[in-house]
Motif scaffolding. Structure first.
Motif, PDB file in Angstrom:
ATOM      1  N   VAL A 116       1.024  -1.309   0.032  1.00  0.00           N
ATOM      2  CA  VAL A 116       0.157  -0.047  -0.010  1.00  0.00           C
ATOM      3  C   VAL A 116       0.937   1.247  -0.015  1.00  0.00           C
ATOM      4  O   VAL A 116       1.901   1.341   0.750  1.00  0.00           O
ATOM      5  N   SER A 117       0.583   2.245  -0.922  1.00  0.00           N
ATOM      6  CA  SER A 117       1.532   3.535  -0.939  1.00  0.00           C
ATOM      7  C   SER A 117       0.436   4.496  -0.476  1.00  0.00           C
ATOM      8  O   SER A 117      -0.671   4.849  -0.861  1.00  0.00           O
ATOM      9  N   ILE A 118       0.754   5.339   0.463  1.00  0.00           N
ATOM     10  CA  ILE A 118       0.141   6.373   1.062  1.00  0.00           C
ATOM     11  C   ILE A 118       0.571   7.822   1.082  1.00  0.00           C
ATOM     12  O   ILE A 118       2.139   7.704   1.305  1.00  0.00           O
ATOM     13  N   GLY A 159       3.249  -5.575   9.853  1.00  0.00           N
ATOM     14  CA  GLY A 159       3.631  -4.854  11.052  1.00  0.00           C
ATOM     15  C   GLY A 159       4.966  -3.454  10.578  1.00  0.00           C
ATOM     16  O   GLY A 159       5.371  -3.271  11.719  1.00  0.00           O
ATOM     17  N   ASN A 160       4.463  -3.401   9.399  1.00  0.00           N
ATOM     18  CA  ASN A 160       5.748  -2.451   9.110  1.00  0.00           C
ATOM     19  C   ASN A 160       5.187  -0.876   9.528  1.00  0.00           C
ATOM     20  O   ASN A 160       6.382  -0.055   9.455  1.00  0.00           O
ATOM     21  N   ILE A 161       4.021  -0.758   9.803  1.00  0.00           N
ATOM     22  CA  ILE A 161       3.601   0.858  10.456  1.00  0.00           C
ATOM     23  C   ILE A 161       2.887   0.459  11.680  1.00  0.00           C
ATOM     24  O   ILE A 161       2.758  -0.670  12.226  1.00  0.00           O
ATOM     25  N   ILE A 162       2.851   1.331  12.225  1.00  0.00           N
ATOM     26  CA  ILE A 162       2.072   1.545  13.720  1.00  0.00           C
ATOM     27  C   ILE A 162       0.706   0.937  13.493  1.00  0.00           C
ATOM     28  O   ILE A 162       0.039   0.947  12.547  1.00  0.00           O
ATOM     29  N   PRO A 163       0.252   0.073  14.640  1.00  0.00           N
ATOM     30  CA  PRO A 163      -0.807  -0.836  14.511  1.00  0.00           C
ATOM     31  C   PRO A 163      -2.228  -0.291  14.275  1.00  0.00           C
ATOM     32  O   PRO A 163      -3.002  -0.549  13.475  1.00  0.00           O
ATOM     33  N   GLY A 164      -2.198   1.059  15.121  1.00  0.00           N
ATOM     34  CA  GLY A 164      -3.592   1.880  14.892  1.00  0.00           C
ATOM     35  C   GLY A 164      -3.875   2.321  13.320  1.00  0.00           C
ATOM     36  O   GLY A 164      -5.008   2.310  12.875  1.00  0.00           O
ATOM     37  N   PRO A 205      -1.770   6.297  22.076  1.00  0.00           N
ATOM     38  CA  PRO A 205      -0.439   5.836  22.294  1.00  0.00           C
ATOM     39  C   PRO A 205      -0.427   4.310  22.306  1.00  0.00           C
ATOM     40  O   PRO A 205       0.651   3.602  21.523  1.00  0.00           O
ATOM     41  N   ALA A 206      -1.362   3.827  22.793  1.00  0.00           N
ATOM     42  CA  ALA A 206      -1.205   2.307  23.012  1.00  0.00           C
ATOM     43  C   ALA A 206      -1.178   1.522  21.600  1.00  0.00           C
ATOM     44  O   ALA A 206      -0.518   0.541  21.245  1.00  0.00           O
ATOM     45  N   ASP A 207      -1.531   2.362  20.488  1.00  0.00           N
ATOM     46  CA  ASP A 207      -1.900   1.541  19.263  1.00  0.00           C
ATOM     47  C   ASP A 207      -0.758   2.273  18.210  1.00  0.00           C
ATOM     48  O   ASP A 207      -0.729   2.291  17.038  1.00  0.00           O
ATOM     49  N   HIS A 212       8.596  -7.310   3.947  1.00  0.00           N
ATOM     50  CA  HIS A 212       8.672  -5.849   3.651  1.00  0.00           C
ATOM     51  C   HIS A 212       8.781  -5.735   2.181  1.00  0.00           C
ATOM     52  O   HIS A 212       9.144  -6.483   1.627  1.00  0.00           O
ATOM     53  N   ILE A 213       8.618  -4.382   1.796  1.00  0.00           N
ATOM     54  CA  ILE A 213       8.530  -4.132   0.510  1.00  0.00           C
ATOM     55  C   ILE A 213       9.972  -3.960  -0.027  1.00  0.00           C
ATOM     56  O   ILE A 213      10.910  -3.828   0.680  1.00  0.00           O
TER      57      ILE A 213
END
Length: 160
Positions: A9-11, A39-44, A64-66, A151-152
């Motif tokens: 995904v590109s954002i 899991g390459n970016i923060i979970p939230g 913060p938790a996510d 990972h990409i």
């Protein structure tokens, strides 16, 4: 194609804190691309993008938790200056990789007082509520190798 089954995904994004201060942005640069579900970016943020399609624009506020976790005072410690022997210069803000009980971690020098140096193992954004303004630019299937590596592959990747 919906953002499912571990696509790349590109954002484009703009990141702000609770006070509305801009912390980071990809606008005017290349979009951020990541392997969804790895899991390459923060979970939230990853969770918020799970049902996204190309062209979707969303604003996501993440606790913060996510994001980068709560600020943990136990991650802050004072060490002797001689732990940095052999370095020409030691300054507040410098970051180093250190071994921790959970593996390699990045620590930041936050204070220097005489022969004492305070280091902080918290992520700089730990404890922060973060807001992302996001636009989904592209979604493509991950290659077999990207899936294997988690990972990409592209600019900055040092293997094929």
């Amino acid at each position: 194609m919906k953002n499912t089954e571990n696509p790349v995904v590109s954002i484009h994004y703009t990141l702000t804190n609770k006070a509305g201060e801009k912390l980071d942005s990809s606008i005017g640069a290349e979009p951020l691309s990541y392997l969804h579900g790895a899991g390459n970016i923060i979970p939230g943020l990853e969770s918020a993008l799970s049902d996204a399609s190309v062209g979707d624009k969303l604003t996501v506020t993440i606790e913060p938790a996510d994001a980068y976790g709560e600020h943990n005072e136990q991650q802050i410690q004072t060490v002797a200056k001689d732990m940095f022997k052999g370095m020409d210069k030691v300054e507040v803000g410098m970051q180093f990789q250190a071994d921790s009980s959970t593996g390699p971690a990045i620590v930041t020098i936050t204070k220097i007082e005489g022969d004492n140096i305070t280091i902080d193992g918290n992520h700089p954004l730990a404890g922060e509520q973060l807001t992302f303004d996001v636009e989904v630019m592209e979604i493509r299937s991950a290659t077999e190798t990207e899936m294997e590596h988690g990972h990409i592959h592209g600019a900055g990747c040092n293997h094929e």
